[in-house]
Scaffold this motif. Sequence first.
Motif, PDB file in Angstrom:
ATOM      1  N   GLU A 109     -17.450 -32.463 -10.050  1.00 25.11           N
ATOM      2  CA  GLU A 109     -16.121 -33.062 -10.245  1.00 25.11           C
ATOM      3  C   GLU A 109     -15.141 -32.552  -9.189  1.00 25.11           C
ATOM      4  O   GLU A 109     -14.393 -33.323  -8.573  1.00 25.11           O
ATOM      5  CB  GLU A 109     -15.573 -32.633 -11.605  1.00 25.11           C
ATOM      6  N   ARG A 113     -13.316 -34.744  -6.207  1.00 22.55           N
ATOM      7  CA  ARG A 113     -11.874 -34.838  -5.989  1.00 22.55           C
ATOM      8  C   ARG A 113     -11.488 -34.445  -4.566  1.00 22.55           C
ATOM      9  O   ARG A 113     -10.632 -35.068  -3.959  1.00 22.55           O
ATOM     10  CB  ARG A 113     -11.145 -33.942  -6.993  1.00 22.55           C
ATOM     11  N   ASP A 136      -5.581 -34.979 -12.231  1.00 24.36           N
ATOM     12  CA  ASP A 136      -6.407 -34.798 -11.024  1.00 24.36           C
ATOM     13  C   ASP A 136      -5.875 -33.632 -10.196  1.00 24.36           C
ATOM     14  O   ASP A 136      -6.633 -32.805  -9.709  1.00 24.36           O
ATOM     15  CB  ASP A 136      -6.341 -36.050 -10.131  1.00 24.36           C
ATOM     16  N   GLN A 171      -1.432 -38.320  -5.430  1.00 23.63           N
ATOM     17  CA  GLN A 171      -1.916 -36.943  -5.620  1.00 23.63           C
ATOM     18  C   GLN A 171      -1.291 -36.037  -4.574  1.00 23.63           C
ATOM     19  O   GLN A 171      -0.871 -34.921  -4.856  1.00 23.63           O
ATOM     20  CB  GLN A 171      -3.434 -36.875  -5.454  1.00 23.63           C
TER      21      GLN A 171
END
Length: 280
Positions: A109, A113, A136, A171
């Motif tokens: 994961e 990202r 996130d 982000q």
Amino acid sequence: VRTSGKPFFDGKGNFLGYRGVSTDITATIRADQAEQELRRAQSELTHVTRVTTLGELTTSIAHEINQPLAAIISNADACLGWMGREAPNLSAARSSVEWIIEDAIRASEVIRRIRALAKKGEIEMVPLDINEVVKDVIALVTRELVSHRVTLRTELRAGLPTILGDRIQLQQVIINLVMNGIEAMEAVTDRTRELLIQSSKDDVGHIHLAVTDCGVGIAEKDADRVLDPFFTTKSSGLGMGLSICRSIVGAHGGRLSMVHKSGPGATFQVALPPHKEAVA
Ligand SMILES: Nc1ncnc2c1ncn2[C@@H]1O[C@H](COP(=O)(O)OP(=O)(O)OP(=O)(O)O)[C@@H](O)[C@H]1O
Ligand SMILES: [Mg+2]
């Protein structure tokens, strides 16, 4: 130059010129090209600074991946132990394997990202839940927060309308704000270093995201300049963080602002319009 119109002559038949619409196409084309160039340069810059930010986060990210890897090794070890017994303990071995899978998922994961963030992809505007974007980011900066002894508090309003945006760019905005907050609290030793991330909705339906720290704060005289490119008070700062945030938020039809507040610290707020279909 494109000229549409009629030729005009004076009384003696001398050509005076064309009357009508005269468009300087070369100028328009040049302006288009310049704008495209500018856009390309801007996106290059966002990518470069994003990768720079990632570079700064490397130690934390490495830790983030090393932890589950270490857990995998010890669980695999334990699993061998359970199976190697005279009467193998299969249910304990099974648990070990399940934990191994969980940790492997966690590690991949993190990598997923990072790859998404480092990728130089096309801008992709999709309906997004701002809280998911925040989550996130938290996954990426947790270590950084811990190593700077910063406590993270979140107040994320559930059921907010979606926004239309590029996940990676948004982000990046939040990461920049969080990094600034962490940096601003570096000097704080007499109180808890707390970073607050809030999401909410205002009266006109805009989605708000606020990042608040309790750091050094912003001097009155700098307030007008913090969002400007290359304004920095840090010895190793580029002064690009906030201006990139501002241009990204602007490209999303939103607004980045510094919220004036009493007490120590600073609050930066992003206001974004809701995705039209979400409203209808
Ligand atoms: N949370 C904050 N608290 C106090 N000052 C801040 C905060 N965020 C930004 N500033 C001020 O605004 C300036 C500009 O911030 P910006 O993020 O644009 O650049 P930077 O952090 O200095 O460098 P970088 O390009 O690495 O982000 C900072 O140098 C700092 O003086
Ligand atoms: Mg910064």
